[in-house]
Design a protein around this motif. Structure first.
Motif, PDB file in Angstrom:
ATOM      1  N   ILE A 199       3.177  -5.102   5.259  1.00  0.00           N
ATOM      2  CA  ILE A 199       4.208  -4.125   5.637  1.00  0.00           C
ATOM      3  C   ILE A 199       5.394  -4.153   4.683  1.00  0.00           C
ATOM      4  CG2 ILE A 199       5.793  -3.389   7.454  1.00  0.00           C
ATOM      5  CD1 ILE A 199       3.868  -4.486   9.504  1.00  0.00           C
ATOM      6  N   PHE A 200       5.836  -5.352   4.306  1.00  0.00           N
ATOM      7  CA  PHE A 200       7.036  -5.484   3.482  1.00  0.00           C
ATOM      8  C   PHE A 200       6.698  -6.103   2.119  1.00  0.00           C
ATOM      9  CE2 PHE A 200       8.471  -6.022   7.951  1.00  0.00           C
ATOM     10  CZ  PHE A 200       9.224  -4.857   8.051  1.00  0.00           C
ATOM     11  N   PRO A 201       7.489  -5.789   1.092  1.00  0.00           N
ATOM     12  CA  PRO A 201       7.273  -6.423  -0.226  1.00  0.00           C
ATOM     13  C   PRO A 201       7.518  -7.935  -0.149  1.00  0.00           C
ATOM     14  CG  PRO A 201       8.707  -4.491  -0.391  1.00  0.00           C
ATOM     15  CD  PRO A 201       8.569  -4.785   1.061  1.00  0.00           C
ATOM     16  N   ASN A 202       6.948  -8.666  -1.100  1.00  0.00           N
ATOM     17  CA  ASN A 202       7.108 -10.121  -1.090  1.00  0.00           C
ATOM     18  C   ASN A 202       7.890 -10.641  -2.286  1.00  0.00           C
ATOM     19  OD1 ASN A 202       5.250  -9.592  -3.049  1.00  0.00           O
ATOM     20  ND2 ASN A 202       3.667 -10.967  -2.270  1.00  0.00           N
ATOM     21  N   SER A 203       8.579  -9.753  -3.000  1.00  0.00           N
ATOM     22  CA  SER A 203       9.420 -10.183  -4.122  1.00  0.00           C
ATOM     23  C   SER A 203      10.659  -9.308  -4.186  1.00  0.00           C
ATOM     24  CB  SER A 203       8.643 -10.102  -5.443  1.00  0.00           C
ATOM     25  OG  SER A 203       8.419  -8.746  -5.798  1.00  0.00           O
ATOM     26  N   TRP A 204      11.656  -9.780  -4.913  1.00  0.00           N
ATOM     27  CA  TRP A 204      12.890  -8.995  -5.002  1.00  0.00           C
ATOM     28  C   TRP A 204      12.658  -7.719  -5.825  1.00  0.00           C
ATOM     29  CZ3 TRP A 204      15.105  -7.717  -9.623  1.00  0.00           C
ATOM     30  CH2 TRP A 204      14.728  -8.470 -10.746  1.00  0.00           C
ATOM     31  N   GLN A 205      11.687  -7.756  -6.763  1.00  0.00           N
ATOM     32  CA  GLN A 205      11.376  -6.547  -7.525  1.00  0.00           C
ATOM     33  C   GLN A 205      10.783  -5.472  -6.608  1.00  0.00           C
ATOM     34  OE1 GLN A 205      10.352  -9.613  -8.375  1.00  0.00           O
ATOM     35  NE2 GLN A 205      10.600  -9.992 -10.592  1.00  0.00           N
ATOM     36  N   GLY A 206       9.888  -5.932  -5.682  1.00  0.00           N
ATOM     37  CA  GLY A 206       9.310  -4.976  -4.747  1.00  0.00           C
ATOM     38  C   GLY A 206      10.356  -4.394  -3.812  1.00  0.00           C
ATOM     39  N   TRP A 207      11.250  -5.247  -3.312  1.00  0.00           N
ATOM     40  CA  TRP A 207      12.325  -4.765  -2.451  1.00  0.00           C
ATOM     41  C   TRP A 207      13.255  -3.809  -3.207  1.00  0.00           C
ATOM     42  CZ3 TRP A 207      12.672  -4.414   2.487  1.00  0.00           C
ATOM     43  CH2 TRP A 207      12.025  -5.321   3.320  1.00  0.00           C
ATOM     44  N   LEU A 208      13.533  -4.117  -4.457  1.00  0.00           N
ATOM     45  CA  LEU A 208      14.395  -3.242  -5.255  1.00  0.00           C
ATOM     46  C   LEU A 208      13.762  -1.865  -5.416  1.00  0.00           C
ATOM     47  CD1 LEU A 208      17.077  -3.298  -6.794  1.00  0.00           C
ATOM     48  CD2 LEU A 208      15.795  -3.907  -8.854  1.00  0.00           C
ATOM     49  N   ALA A 209      12.438  -1.829  -5.580  1.00  0.00           N
ATOM     50  CA  ALA A 209      11.744  -0.547  -5.748  1.00  0.00           C
ATOM     51  C   ALA A 209      11.816   0.296  -4.479  1.00  0.00           C
ATOM     52  CB  ALA A 209      10.286  -0.796  -6.144  1.00  0.00           C
ATOM     53  N   VAL A 210      11.544  -0.305  -3.303  1.00  0.00           N
ATOM     54  CA  VAL A 210      11.551   0.484  -2.060  1.00  0.00           C
ATOM     55  C   VAL A 210      12.977   0.869  -1.659  1.00  0.00           C
ATOM     56  CG1 VAL A 210       9.368  -0.434  -1.221  1.00  0.00           C
ATOM     57  CG2 VAL A 210      11.486  -1.603  -0.616  1.00  0.00           C
ATOM     58  N   SER A 249       0.826  -1.212   0.000  1.00  0.00           N
ATOM     59  CA  SER A 249       0.000   0.000   0.000  1.00  0.00           C
ATOM     60  C   SER A 249       0.865   1.268   0.000  1.00  0.00           C
ATOM     61  CB  SER A 249      -0.897   0.002   1.239  1.00  0.00           C
ATOM     62  OG  SER A 249      -0.106   0.140   2.413  1.00  0.00           O
ATOM     63  N   PRO A 250       0.256   2.431  -0.277  1.00  0.00           N
ATOM     64  CA  PRO A 250       1.016   3.685  -0.229  1.00  0.00           C
ATOM     65  C   PRO A 250       1.664   3.943   1.137  1.00  0.00           C
ATOM     66  CG  PRO A 250      -1.048   4.027  -1.377  1.00  0.00           C
ATOM     67  CD  PRO A 250      -1.104   2.649  -0.815  1.00  0.00           C
ATOM     68  N   ASN A 251       0.922   3.702   2.231  1.00  0.00           N
ATOM     69  CA  ASN A 251       1.489   3.924   3.567  1.00  0.00           C
ATOM     70  C   ASN A 251       2.660   2.985   3.836  1.00  0.00           C
ATOM     71  OD1 ASN A 251      -0.188   6.028   4.320  1.00  0.00           O
ATOM     72  ND2 ASN A 251      -1.736   4.690   5.222  1.00  0.00           N
ATOM     73  N   ALA A 252       2.531   1.731   3.416  1.00  0.00           N
ATOM     74  CA  ALA A 252       3.630   0.777   3.600  1.00  0.00           C
ATOM     75  C   ALA A 252       4.838   1.182   2.764  1.00  0.00           C
ATOM     76  CB  ALA A 252       3.174  -0.629   3.228  1.00  0.00           C
ATOM     77  N   THR A 253       4.587   1.725   1.596  1.00  0.00           N
ATOM     78  CA  THR A 253       5.692   2.205   0.753  1.00  0.00           C
ATOM     79  C   THR A 253       6.444   3.332   1.446  1.00  0.00           C
ATOM     80  OG1 THR A 253       4.555   1.592  -1.297  1.00  0.00           O
ATOM     81  CG2 THR A 253       6.260   3.276  -1.457  1.00  0.00           C
ATOM     82  N   VAL A 254       5.690   4.285   2.016  1.00  0.00           N
ATOM     83  CA  VAL A 254       6.332   5.402   2.729  1.00  0.00           C
ATOM     84  C   VAL A 254       7.105   4.884   3.948  1.00  0.00           C
ATOM     85  CG1 VAL A 254       5.909   7.518   4.027  1.00  0.00           C
ATOM     86  CG2 VAL A 254       4.618   7.061   1.938  1.00  0.00           C
ATOM     87  N   PHE A 255       6.522   3.921   4.678  1.00  0.00           N
ATOM     88  CA  PHE A 255       7.193   3.377   5.855  1.00  0.00           C
ATOM     89  C   PHE A 255       8.525   2.726   5.482  1.00  0.00           C
ATOM     90  CE2 PHE A 255       8.003  -0.513   8.375  1.00  0.00           C
ATOM     91  CZ  PHE A 255       8.361   0.088   9.568  1.00  0.00           C
ATOM     92  N   ASN A 256       8.528   1.901   4.440  1.00  0.00           N
ATOM     93  CA  ASN A 256       9.777   1.251   4.013  1.00  0.00           C
ATOM     94  C   ASN A 256      10.785   2.272   3.498  1.00  0.00           C
ATOM     95  OD1 ASN A 256       9.640  -1.926   4.003  1.00  0.00           O
ATOM     96  ND2 ASN A 256       7.598  -1.219   3.440  1.00  0.00           N
ATOM     97  N   ARG A 257      10.289   3.277   2.812  1.00  0.00           N
ATOM     98  CA  ARG A 257      11.169   4.345   2.341  1.00  0.00           C
ATOM     99  C   ARG A 257      11.878   5.035   3.505  1.00  0.00           C
ATOM    100  NH1 ARG A 257       9.081   9.488  -1.326  1.00  0.00           N
ATOM    101  NH2 ARG A 257      10.947  10.797  -1.120  1.00  0.00           N
ATOM    102  N   LEU A 258      11.130   5.292   4.586  1.00  0.00           N
ATOM    103  CA  LEU A 258      11.690   6.051   5.698  1.00  0.00           C
ATOM    104  C   LEU A 258      12.612   5.215   6.582  1.00  0.00           C
ATOM    105  CD1 LEU A 258       8.630   8.263   6.738  1.00  0.00           C
ATOM    106  CD2 LEU A 258      10.601   8.887   5.343  1.00  0.00           C
ATOM    107  N   TRP A 259      12.211   3.951   6.889  1.00  0.00           N
ATOM    108  CA  TRP A 259      13.075   3.188   7.798  1.00  0.00           C
ATOM    109  C   TRP A 259      14.379   2.778   7.120  1.00  0.00           C
ATOM    110  CZ3 TRP A 259      15.294  -1.513   7.376  1.00  0.00           C
ATOM    111  CH2 TRP A 259      14.743  -2.483   6.538  1.00  0.00           C
ATOM    112  N   ILE A 260      14.332   2.493   5.814  1.00  0.00           N
ATOM    113  CA  ILE A 260      15.576   2.159   5.092  1.00  0.00           C
ATOM    114  C   ILE A 260      16.483   3.390   5.019  1.00  0.00           C
ATOM    115  CG2 ILE A 260      16.544   1.439   2.887  1.00  0.00           C
ATOM    116  CD1 ILE A 260      14.027  -0.253   2.460  1.00  0.00           C
ATOM    117  N   ALA A 261      15.892   4.551   4.757  1.00  0.00           N
ATOM    118  CA  ALA A 261      16.684   5.791   4.710  1.00  0.00           C
ATOM    119  C   ALA A 261      17.269   6.112   6.081  1.00  0.00           C
ATOM    120  CB  ALA A 261      15.814   6.945   4.222  1.00  0.00           C
ATOM    121  N   THR A 262      16.510   5.834   7.149  1.00  0.00           N
ATOM    122  CA  THR A 262      17.043   6.037   8.508  1.00  0.00           C
ATOM    123  C   THR A 262      18.280   5.187   8.734  1.00  0.00           C
ATOM    124  OG1 THR A 262      14.822   6.494   9.360  1.00  0.00           O
ATOM    125  CG2 THR A 262      16.511   5.926  10.971  1.00  0.00           C
ATOM    126  N   ALA A 263      18.228   3.926   8.282  1.00  0.00           N
ATOM    127  CA  ALA A 263      19.384   3.036   8.423  1.00  0.00           C
ATOM    128  C   ALA A 263      20.579   3.547   7.621  1.00  0.00           C
ATOM    129  CB  ALA A 263      19.001   1.625   7.971  1.00  0.00           C
TER     130      ALA A 263
END
Length: 354
Positions: free
Chosen positions: A266-277, A83-97
């Motif tokens: 909360i998290f993507p379920n494929s490597w393409q989804g992970w690559l995007a976030v 979802s859009p909210n999950a996309t924003v969440f993954n964007r922010l926590w990965i950037a925090t790391a």
């Protein structure tokens, strides 16, 4: 006889005094010229360094704009799985790391080199903590209102209203930071805003049932302007990576409950989804937003907000190239108007951060 003999001696003495005065005046004149010449050289070097710094700030801001403009493409790819909210969440926590690792590596490097005096973390005050928290809150609020407005009104209305960010940034800079903007900057802002509004004018609607969404988009612009103003103030003390680490950390904490309560994945379920976030976090958030905040050390928040009006322009061109979305002649003319307004504003001294 003695008087006659004394005359040559007096003449010799007078000539000697004149010669000494001339030599002294010559020495003083030479020294004065050297001092003046040295000051002019220093002044020229200072102006040159300042001019080069401003040029590099524009380069950094341009690179940031390009990176941020890719966000729409990565978001579209990510939202195929989450979802859009999950996309924003993954964007922010990965950037925090990413920012945490960057700051940690810098800390280790300073300690190993023995430059403990450069450590900034010891200078935190209660006011700093409040401002760093505030920048995370207002940034998250801007994203939240922006996302919600898209569900309540059409994209054109939301885009046009959110493009009013430079207006609120300039107004806030004048009221809160005591900034002064000359007529050239204000004219450039008006021209650029006119072009940005014209981009979405074809699809603009004014129906009353869109009122809530329009207000949300307007609030998104206000909060994003507050984000830029607070970040500009914090840049006088903290590096861009520290500001963004706090902003992303606070934002990820605020948005996680929304994702959980909505029952979204909360998290993507494929490597393409992970690559995007991951691309969204590293390229758009870490690199793009990092350079954007870094440029606030040289450029005013008002000009940065104005420059970001090019984001929908770059995004539209990329969508035209990658997804074959159509662009009319009117769109290209509106893009040119935005560029002309930004150029006019940049030629003003109000564009610089003083």
């Amino acid at each position: 006889m003695s008087k006659n003999l004394g005359l040559p001696e007096q003449n010799i003495e007078i000539k000697r005094n004149i010669l000494e005065d001339n030599q002294l005046n010559s020495a003083l004149t030479t020294e004065e010229q050297t001092i003046v010449s040295g000051n002019q050289d220093n002044l020229t070097n200072g102006d040159l360094a300042d001019s080069q710094g401003k040029i590099w700030a524009i380069v950094w801001l341009s690179a940031a704009l390009l990176a941020v403009s890719l966000a729409a493409i990565f978001i579209r790819l990510s939202e195929r799985e989450i979802s859009p909210n999950a996309t924003v969440f993954n964007r922010l926590w990965i950037a925090t790391a990413v920012f945490g690792l960057w700051n940690g590596a810098g800390e280790v490097r300073r300690r190993l080199s023995g430059n403990d005096g450069e450590v900034r973390s010891a200078n935190y005050t209660l006011r700093d903590f409040m401002l760093l928290t505030a920048v995370g809150v207002v940034s998250s609020a801007s994203l939240g209102f922006w996302a919600w407005s898209l569900t309540q009104t059409n994209v054109a209305n939301s885009t046009v209203l959110r493009n009013l960010t430079p207006l609120f940034t300039t107004l806030g800079g004048w009221l809160l930071l005591g900034r002064r903007f000359d007529s050239r900057f204000l004219l450039g802002m008006a021209v650029a805003l006119g072009g940005a509004i014209a981009i979405g004018m074809d699809d603009l609607h004014t129906a009353g049932d869109n009122f809530a969404g329009d207000i949300a988009a307007l609030l998104s612009a206000v909060f994003y302007a507050a984000n830029l103003l607070i970040a500009e103030h914090l840049r006088t003390k903290f590096p861009a990576t520290t500001i963004l680490m706090w902003r992303c950390f606070i934002g990820s904490i605020l948005i996680l409950p929304l994702v959980v309560l909505a029952g979204d994945r909360i998290f993507p379920n494929s490597w393409q989804g992970w690559l995007a976030v991951i691309a969204l976090a590293v390229i758009c958030q870490a690199f793009g937003q990092g350079l954007l905040i870094h440029s606030l050390g040289r450029l005013s928040s008002g000009f940065v907000a104005l420059f970001l009006l090019l984001e929908p322009v770059i995004t539209a061109i990329l969508a035209w190239m990658l997804f074959s979305e159509s662009l009319s002649l009117f769109n290209w003319l509106a893009f040119s108007v935005v560029l002309a307004g930004i150029y006019l504003a940049k030629s003003s001294t109000s564009a610089d951060n003083k």
